[in-house]
Structure formats: C-alpha cells, structure tokens
Design a protein around this motif. Structure first.
Motif, PDB file in Angstrom:
ATOM      1  N   ARG A 124     -54.576  27.618  19.272  1.00  0.00           N
ATOM      2  CA  ARG A 124     -53.323  26.748  19.698  1.00  0.00           C
ATOM      3  C   ARG A 124     -52.407  27.927  20.327  1.00  0.00           C
ATOM      4  N   GLY A 134     -54.907  30.359  27.240  1.00  0.00           N
ATOM      5  CA  GLY A 134     -54.190  29.167  26.540  1.00  0.00           C
ATOM      6  C   GLY A 134     -52.688  28.762  27.014  1.00  0.00           C
ATOM      7  N   MET A 139     -46.488  27.641  24.242  1.00  0.00           N
ATOM      8  CA  MET A 139     -45.889  26.453  23.028  1.00  0.00           C
ATOM      9  C   MET A 139     -44.456  26.403  23.772  1.00  0.00           C
TER      10      MET A 139
END
Length: 532
Positions: free
Chosen positions: A241, A275, A278
């Motif tokens: 992540r 990805g 965040m």
C-alpha cells in the motif's frame, strides 16, 4: 641506497635542534610574506576577538526546480551530482506511516519497516541478502514512521548498479521471513517490559494522550496483543500500500551523471505497479482539558512538561512564534526560562521550551525541565511567570535582535550538504510548502517586531489553558519547597488529576487512582500513598 636513506632519517629525527630550526624557517617563510602584505594594505591585527569585523553573509537559497526531474511514469526525482567522492546516496520517501495502521494492530508500521530490510526478499534469504550488501560495502535501510516511510542506500559508485538491483528487489519483493519476524517480535516484547523503568517514557506517552486524545494515532502504543497479531501477510499488504511508485519521491546525490541516473531508475521502476498516493493523516478530535496531571513514580527528580496545542506550520504567525519561543525557552542559555530556572535559581540542569508546528494539524508548544521533587512547583511557578511576562510586556530590543540573528545566520545550514538540501526539497513537495518560503524566510524574520511577538504570545501562550504534567513522587512534589515560595496547589487552579501507571504490556491502568488511599494531608498539598 636504502642504507643512506635510513641514516639520513635517523640523523634528522634524532637531532631536535635541527628539527626546531627547520620548522622555524618554514613557518617564517610563510608568515613573513603574509605580514608584509598586511602592512602594505594598511591593515592591523585586532587586539581582541570581539574587535574582528565580519562582512555581510551572502547566501541565496537554492531553487528546487533546478534539481527536480521526473521518470517516465511521472515519479519525481531530485538529483544533485557531486564528484567530491566516489559515492552515491539514494533515498526514497513514501507518504504514509502508523496513521494507516488498524487500531487493533498498533506497531504494524514499525515492524513492517524493520522487516523490509531484515526479512530478505522473495528470492534471497535474510542471511544471503545481508551477505550480498556487506560484500559490496553498501548500506541499506528502511523504516516506517508516523506520517512518512522511507528507504535509503549508500554505496560506492563502482558498484551502484548491483547495489540498486538489491535495493529495489528489497522494496518490490520483501520476503518478510517468518523466523526473522519472530526474532524481532521477541526483541520488541522484551523491550516493552521496560516501558515503566524510565520516567521519560511515561511522560511521553501520557503527554501525547493529553494533547491529542487516546484515540489519535500519535497517542496509540503497541501492546503485547497487537504485536502478536502481526503476520507476514499483514506486513505485505501494508508494504504494498505504501511502498510503490505512485507514492514516492526520490533523491539522489553523489558521483553520477544525471541522464545516466535517470535511465537506471527508469529501468529499476519498469513493471513496478503504480499504486495510489496516500491520504493526509487525520487531525485529532479530542479537546484539551487544562490543569495539573500527575503520574506517581518514586524518583528523586520530577519530570515536568507545561504546554498546549500550538499552530500549523504554514500559519502566518509561525515565524513570529519561532522567535517568541527562542526568546522564551528555545534559545538555550540566552532564553528566559533557562536563565531564570537554571542560572538564577539553580533548580534544574536544563530547562527550556519547544515549538512543534505540524503540517496537517496544530502541533504543540511546551516548556520542560527536571527538578528535585520539592522544587518542581517553584520551577513551574517561574516558568508560568515568564510566560505571563511575554504576554504582558514587549520583549527587549536586544532579545529580539539576538533571536533574529540566530535564525538568519544559521539559515545556510539548512542546505549545508547536498543530501540535506534534497531532503528539504522532498519534504517541501510532500507537504506542499509555499514555493517562495525559503526565499522570503529571512526577510520575514527581519520584519518581525516586538509588538508582533506580544500579539502572538497573547494569542497562543495562555497559561490558564495549559496542561502541566508531572512524573514523580507526589508526596514530595505536592507540598513544594521548604521555603514556602511555591506549592502545587498554587498553580493552574490547584486541582490535580492523578493518572494511573499503565501495565507495560497491555497499556491498561495498573491501579485506578481513585482507589489509591491518600496519605495524611500535608500543608499546602495533596498526599498520595504508593501504588499497591
């Protein structure tokens, strides 16, 4: 030939008079021309150090845009080539950290960061990976902090390609070796048992709870249960992540050519799934409850912190607040708190204040010191008086000038090395610091007035809204000093909340303070019996 060299060596080294003569002649040959040039220029050597005159310091903050490049996939790369040494330093900074942990798995971030480096890769056992980088004399590390995570590599230019291959393999394909995990978990649990041994550890965790609330990520502590819940699968999901090209900024400094470095990084990132970036860390929702708080610990010196929430880093009042803190307690021996508490009263070896202005939500301003239990109250009284003074009276011109010079003259140190400079650029991009900040910083410092500082003090330094936390023996802290100059009942309304000492493995209260029987009341203070 060697025989004559040896004899000459013995002759010179064995004849002190000759050595002294040679040294004198060499020094004279250097000094005399310098002296003559100085006399010709009409200058003279100052008689005392304070007579030395320095020219104005000229330094322009570097422009981040001149060091910023991008990879084919859009990843930002800051580069600063240097041929000083045959070394290359590479770092990757990722957004995300412990604020992304599940509430029942506190400690996952720290363990993941450690295991990325120590857990091998999917194709190399931990010992194999360690041996490979040791053979190359390469240093590699990884970590997960509160709000950011990172990895760094330092290596010789000659083995950069091989080192980079190992480094990226570690980040893309961490092994999270089960045996290493158990070793690290065992070490963490052993360390956890000593949490209550140090008053500083107790102070830190209780202070965070008082400032941010027990549910905020800054206040959460790992427990035996949360560490035992961590698995390689948990860590892999957490790592995937955070550690990916869509969530990273790279910095490279050292012995390389920029075009060649970009080509190598593009090749290393090829095929690595990009990805998501965040989200920002959450702001605390708890409201501070002012007053006196205490944790019982049988130690001769009480640890004390007095403070409140402060401001965000990009607040217009941040720079005046920096100067105010420097004058009040952040400037070491030139600050008021250090001068009064240590130099004038001799109540503490070290005393001062610190301003922490966070990016995503207000940070904390706090004064701190350690003092003998009976003089804790007196030192606190003096600190609070100094806070009132900066609220009610303008600071002296010489104090303001000293604080300004401190920030202006040390400003170049922010960029004193290429890795440090790139670190600033990376941090600024991640946190969206205004682009003109460093170019205007010194002008803004110079523009601050004594009236600005008094306004900021009245707005942000409000003793009646502060928390005063003491870790120490209340039976000797509460009554105050033997001369009667101060007792804890005199401060911040006098009411004290006794906080429980927590079990180091569970973080649950060992004993509820309302179940602790007080000792006989002492004049001017509350008694407290030792925890049972």
């Amino acid at each position: 030939m060697n025989h004559f060299k040896l004899k000459a060596f013995k002759f010179i080294n064995g004849n002190n008079t000759m050595k002294t003569t040679i040294v004198t002649l060499v020094l004279a040959s250097i000094a005399l021309p310098l002296f003559a040039a100085q006399q010709t220029a009409g200058t003279s050597v100052p008689k005392r150090p304070e007579e030395i005159k320095y020219g104005p310091l000229t330094f322009d903050a570097p422009d981040a845009t001149k060091f910023r490049f991008t990879l084919k996939d859009g990843t930002a790369v800051y580069m600063a080539p240097s041929k000083e040494f045959p070394l290359i330093s590479l770092s990757m900074t990722f957004k995300g950290g412990s604020y992304l942990e599940p509430k029942d798995m506190v400690g996952l971030a720290g363990m993941t960061g450690r295991m990325i480096r120590e857990g091998g890769t999917t194709t190399m056992k931990p010992a194999e990976f360690d041996e490979a980088i040791d053979f190359l004399a390469t240093q590699i590390s990884a970590n997960c902090g509160d709000t950011t995570s990172g990895a760094s590599m330092n290596c010789l230019t000659s083995n950069f390609d091989e080192s980079l291959k190992l480094f990226v393999d570690m980040l893309r394909n961490p092994g999270f070796d089960a045996a290493r995990l158990e070793t690290n978990r065992g070490q963490a649990l052993e360390g956890m048992k000593q949490r209550n041994d140090d008053a500083g550890s107790i102070m830190g965790r209780e202070w965070s709870r008082l400032m941010y609330g027990s549910d905020h990520f800054e206040s959460r502590d790992a427990t035996e249960a949360s560490l035992k819940a961590i698995t390689p699968e948990n860590m892999r999901a957490f790592q995937t992540r955070i550690f990916n090209p869509g969530n990273v900024i790279i910095a490279v400094s050292g012995d390389f050519e920029p075009e060649a470095m970009l080509a190598k990084l593009n090749a290393a990132f090829d095929g690595w799934a990009r990805g998501e970036k965040m989200a920002d860390p959450p702001a605390p929702t708890a409201t501070i409850v002012p007053g006196i708080y205490h944790v019982q610990k049988d130690i001769p010196q009480g640890k004390v912190r007095i403070g409140m929430r402060s401001i965000k880093r990009d607040d217009p009042d941040y720079i005046p607040y920096l100067l105010l803190n420097d004058i009040l307690g952040g400037g070491g021996f030139t600050s008021r708190i250090m001068s009064q508490v240590r130099s004038n009263e001799g109540l503490a070896y070290s005393a001062g204040s610190r301003l922490s202005a966070k990016v995503y939500y207000p940070g904390v301003f706090a004064a701190s010191y350690e003092s003998k239990n009976p003089t804790v109250a007196l030192a606190a009284k003096i600190v609070l008086e100094e806070m009132d003074k900066v609220r009610n009276q303008p600071v002296k011109p010489e104090e303001l000038e000293t604080a300004k010079r401190q920030f202006i003259e040390t400003f170049p140190r922010t960029f004193e090395s290429k890795p440090a400079m790139l670190g600033v650029f990376v941090g600024d991009e991640w946190t969206n610091r205004p682009k003109e900040y460093w170019k205007t910083f010194r002008d803004k410092v110079n523009a601050v007035t004594a009236a600005d500082l008094q306004r900021v003090a009245q707005k942000y330094v409000t003793p009646n809204e502060m928390v005063l936390l003491v870790v120490g023996d209340w039976n000797t802290v509460g009554p105050g000093d033997s001369t009667g100059r101060a007792k804890m009942a005199d401060l911040l309304g006098g009411k004290v909340t006794h906080l429980p000492l927590r079990d180091p493995m569970t973080m649950q209260p060992i004993v509820k303070m309302d179940q602790v029987a007080p000792t006989a009341p002492t004049p001017g203070g509350e008694g407290l019996a030792p925890s049972r």
